[in-house]
Design a protein around this motif. Structure first.
Motif, short mmCIF file in Angstrom:
data_model
loop_
_atom_site.label_atom_id
_atom_site.label_comp_id
_atom_site.label_asym_id
_atom_site.label_seq_id
_atom_site.Cartn_x
_atom_site.Cartn_y
_atom_site.Cartn_z
N GLU A 1 0.81 -1.22 0.00
CA GLU A 1 0.00 0.00 0.00
C GLU A 1 0.84 1.27 0.00
O GLU A 1 0.30 2.35 -0.18
N GLY B 1 3.16 4.26 -1.18
CA GLY B 1 3.31 4.95 -2.45
C GLY B 1 4.75 5.02 -2.89
O GLY B 1 5.67 4.56 -2.19
N PRO B 2 4.99 5.66 -4.04
CA PRO B 2 6.36 5.73 -4.57
C PRO B 2 7.20 6.74 -3.78
O PRO B 2 6.68 7.62 -3.08
N ASN C 1 1.58 9.07 -1.06
CA ASN C 1 0.56 8.05 -0.92
C ASN C 1 0.34 7.32 -2.24
O ASN C 1 0.60 7.86 -3.32
N LYS C 2 -0.16 6.10 -2.13
CA LYS C 2 -0.32 5.29 -3.33
C LYS C 2 -1.31 5.92 -4.30
O LYS C 2 -1.10 5.90 -5.52
N GLU C 3 -2.39 6.52 -3.76
CA GLU C 3 -3.37 7.13 -4.66
C GLU C 3 -2.87 8.41 -5.32
O GLU C 3 -3.46 8.89 -6.28
N ALA D 1 0.29 8.59 -6.54
CA ALA D 1 1.51 8.21 -7.26
C ALA D 1 1.59 8.88 -8.63
O ALA D 1 2.67 9.22 -9.12
N ARG E 1 7.94 10.44 0.39
CA ARG E 1 7.12 9.29 -0.03
C ARG E 1 5.68 9.76 -0.16
O ARG E 1 5.12 10.32 0.78
N LYS F 1 0.31 5.86 -12.50
CA LYS F 1 1.56 5.46 -11.87
C LYS F 1 2.59 6.56 -12.01
O LYS F 1 2.52 7.39 -12.91
#
Length: 549
Positions: free
Chosen positions: A45, A47-48, A96-98, A100, A94, A148
């Motif tokens: 979960e 993020g990048p 969050n994944k949402e 990215a 870093r 992404k």
């Protein structure tokens, strides 16, 4: 009970050596598996990660400083360290994944701190919450932002962008000679309404000008088209003409911080300008609304008088219309007279006379600016076209060049070349000075010494004549005046009321009146009895006697 002996070759385990598996070991195994799953979930979960380079780490703290987009927390700073060459810092963040997809080409980062700029005060909320990293992606809408991350290394801005990349509107580039009083945040006006602002500036590729980036908000960006002209609206524009003193300014803010204004000068329809289109910026509204320059025509002029007050950029008028400006002023030596003269280089723009007039000129002369034949110019110079220096400002003594027709000008020849010579005539002041010099030269030729001696002799003769009149003529004149007085006294006695002449004159006048009355009666009688001239006068009738009683 008898003991059973072990089989040959085998030994029996000692007593108590067999142990069963204890269920207590399931607890750490389950905990380890759960932790592993939790770590796997967090890793999946998460993020990048990306690195952002800044010049300083002011306001950045590991594990505390947030990364925000539209005031929403989308990440956090994990580490802050010096870069390898120790010229700045690298912040590892870093997301969050949402979020990215925000890591893409064109995304910009900056540290939000309290700032005071021309456009206002920003970042005041950081006084309580602390600094954070702002983010602005390159996409204008959700469709332009990928899902992404595509880029993981960025160079942060030290100054926040004046306009976010998703703000509706268009950017344009203005080409200027220098920046002037403009700065980032200076307003852009359309019909005195603020519709945008200056968002950046830099030197152009040649280093001889400045590219000014402006942003015009939608929907007002539709008013910028191919026929739009921009001008510097900074400060206050003063002009003095036949209407008096005129003061123009876009707003009080433009007086303080500068500004840019634009308008569509040409009346024909134009297509809307594309984003990042380039426009020249004029120095004033008057220059922007002037006729288009078009192709230039270089000329040269020779002035044999002083050019003090003439400067580079001075206007050139043709019959009252501005058609060019002075480009250079230099001195040359005339080998025939061994005297210096002023050589003025200038540029003319015939298209400023109007497109229709310019087309008629080209049709008449049978030439163009690319291939000029000089036919029209030669004809105008033959008719007396000359260049003359004139005073444009009595207070400062500033000069300008006027192109006008002088019918009495000396004949001059014209040769068409790359920069042809235009014949000149002295200005009015120089002509007056020449006339005064001519008068003074003629006065110098007058023999004032001889005239002074002659005037002295004349005064001596006049003195002798006056003395003679006083000694000889004056006594005779006195005697004549006394005799004239006596004669007037005698005439006065004769004309007195008691003298005989007035009495006799009155009697004579009475007799003349009686005679005139008798003649009048005679004329009346003859008119009534015209036959009396032949028969004579009829006898008088005896009046009849009245009867007695």
């Amino acid at each position: 009970m008898p003991e059973i002996a072990p089989a040959p070759g085998k030994t029996s385990p000692p007593a108590g050596s067999r142990r069963r598996f204890s269920w207590i070991w399931l607890v750490p195994i389950i905990a380890a598996v759960g932790g592993l799953l939790l770590v796997l979930r967090v890793w999946m979960e998460a993020g990048p990660q990306a690195t952002i380079s800044f010049q300083t780490a002011e306001g950045l703290e590991s594990g505390k400083t947030q990364v925000r987009y539209k005031e929403v927390n989308v990440g956090i700073v994990q580490r802050v360290a010096l870069n390898p060459d120790r010229t700045g810092v690298v912040a590892t963040v870093r997301l969050n994944k949402e979020a990215a997809g925000l890591l893409q080409e064109g995304t910009v980062f900056w540290v939000v701190r309290p700032r005071l700029t021309l456009s206002g005060v920003s970042g005041l909320s950081t006084l309580f919450s602390g600094a954070y990293i702002g983010l602005d992606p390159a996409g204008h809408n959700a469709k332009d932002i990928p899902e992404k991350a595509t880029k993981f290394s960025f160079v942060g801005l030290e100054v926040p962008p004046e306009v976010t990349q998703d703000r509706p509107g268009k950017r344009f580039t203005l080409k200027a000679h220098d920046l002037g009083s403009l700065d980032i945040g200076s307003p852009v006006y359309y019909r005195r309404i603020s519709v945008g602002q200056v968002v950046g500036y830099r030197l152009d590729s040649s280093g001889k000008g400045v590219d000014i980036q402006v942003f015009v908000d939608a929907p007002n960006d539709a008013y910028v088209n191919e026929g739009t002209r921009f001008w510097n609206a900074s400060g206050v524009d003063f002009s003095v003409d036949s209407r008096g003193l005129e003061v123009r300014s876009q707003s009080l803010l433009s007086v303080i911080v500068g500004g840019v204004a634009f308008d569509t000068i040409e009346t024909r329809l134009h297509a809307a300008a594309k984003p990042n289109a380039s426009f020249p910026i004029y120095s004033s509204e008057t220059a922007a609304r002037a006729q288009p320059d078009g192709l230039p025509l270089r000329i040269r002029m020779r002035f044999d008088q002083s050019v003090r007050g003439l400067s580079v950029g001075a206007p050139i008028d043709a019959f009252g219309a501005p058609v060019g400006q002075v480009d250079s002023i230099g001195l040359e030596l005339d080998r025939t007279t061994n005297q210096f003269y002023a050589l003025v280089g200038a540029t003319l723009y015939p298209e400023r006379l109007g497109a229709k007039t310019f087309e008629e000129i080209r049709e008449f002369s049978g030439s163009s600016l690319e291939h000029p034949s000089g036919k029209l110019m030669a004809a105008m110079i033959e008719r007396g076209l000359r260049a003359q220096l004139r005073i444009g400002n009595l207070l400062t003594g500033q000069l300008y060049v006027a192109m006008a027709v002088f019918p009495d000008a000396d004949p001059a020849t014209f040769k068409m070349e790359e920069a042809p010579f235009i014949p000149t005539v002295p200005n009015n002041l120089d002509q007056l000075q020449l006339q005064l010099n001519s008068i003074l030269t003629k006065l110098d030729r007058i023999p004032f010494d001889g005239l002074g001696a002659e005037v002295g002799n004349l005064l001596q003769g006049t003195s002798r004549l006056v003395k003679r009149l006083d000694t000889q003529l004056a006594p005779e004149a006195s005697a004549m005046l006394r005799q004239a007085g006596k004669s007037l006294a005698v005439v006065g006695g004769m004309l007195s009321p008691d003298a005989g002449l007035p009495v006799n004159t009155a009697t004579l006048l009475q007799e003349l009146a009686r005679t005139a009355r008798s003649l009048r009666e005679l004329a009346d009688y003859l008119q009534t009895h015209p036959g009396s001239l032949l028969r004579g006068r009829a006898p008088d009738t005896v009046p009849a006697r009245a009867p007695s009683r």
